[in-house]
Design an enzyme around this catalytic site. Structure first.
Site, PDB file in Angstrom:
ATOM      1  N   ASP A   1       0.856  -1.187   0.000  1.00  5.21           N
ATOM      2  CA  ASP A   1       0.000   0.000   0.000  1.00  5.21           C
ATOM      3  C   ASP A   1       0.890   1.233   0.000  1.00  5.21           C
ATOM      4  OD1 ASP A   1      -2.464  -1.321   0.007  1.00  5.21           O
ATOM      5  OD2 ASP A   1      -2.493  -1.480   2.184  1.00  5.21           O
TER       6      ASP A   1
ATOM      7  N   ASP B   1      -6.891  -1.456  -4.693  1.00  6.76           N
ATOM      8  CA  ASP B   1      -7.943  -1.103  -3.739  1.00  6.76           C
ATOM      9  C   ASP B   1      -8.880  -0.058  -4.346  1.00  6.76           C
ATOM     10  OD1 ASP B   1      -6.662  -2.774  -1.901  1.00  6.76           O
ATOM     11  OD2 ASP B   1      -5.577  -1.117  -0.970  1.00  6.76           O
TER      12      ASP B   1
END
Length: 172
Positions: free
Chosen positions: A132, A150
């Site tokens: 991330d 995401d």
């Protein structure tokens, strides 16, 4: 008509189905993996680069699911979340294959979810965690870091919800 005369090697029934978004799914998986590769190659773990007053690039590892759910477990969650993402992707691909091309918002939403799920599965298999790197915040409140995959999943879910409320399909 000969094979040379065909416009595409994709079967006609697939061209008329929701799976006509396959090219976008492939492109988004590549974009997701390329962006994660750039982060892995150029940023030390937990480093931060300020881009805008409300947006930073960071490098964090997510061993769990959304919002780091179950990230503190012993490792079983890696394969659990991988299996769930693979099953969901297969179900959505089958649904895309069966839906008419005219269901644009829903088909695009399903395609985005497939791209996001596969992007994160690749990370889980290769690294044991999801990379991330996008950090959005207001003042000291930070949204949990996320990535391109995401974003695809969230936008895809939004499109499916939108389609559910605003589609003009007659009831069967």
């Amino acid at each position: 008509m000969s094979a040379a005369g065909n416009k595409s090697s994709i079967p006609q029934q697939w061209q008329q189905s929701g799976w006509h978004w396959w090219w976008l799914v492939a492109l988004l998986i590549v974009a997701d993996q390329f962006s994660k590769w750039l982060i892995l190659e150029n940023m030390p773990l937990y480093s931060r680069i300020n881009v805008l007053p409300f947006f930073d690039l960071v490098y964090v590892r997510n061993y769990g699911a959304a919002f780091s759910f179950l990230s503190d477990q012993s490792g079983w969650q890696r394969w659990f979340f991988t299996a769930i993402a693979v099953v969901i992707s297969v179900v959505l691909i089958v649904m895309l294959r069966r839906q008419p091309k005219s269901m644009k918002a829903a088909n695009l939403g399903f395609g985005l979810i497939v791209a996001g799920a596969i992007g994160n599965v690749i990370d889980r298999i290769n690294y044991g965690y999801v990379v991330d790197f996008l950090d959005v915040y207001v003042g000291t409140y930070h949204w949990p870091a996320f990535n391109v995959a995401d974003s695809c999943i969230v936008i895809g879910a939004g499109l499916i919800i939108f389609d559910g409320f605003f589609s003009n399909r007659p009831d069967k």
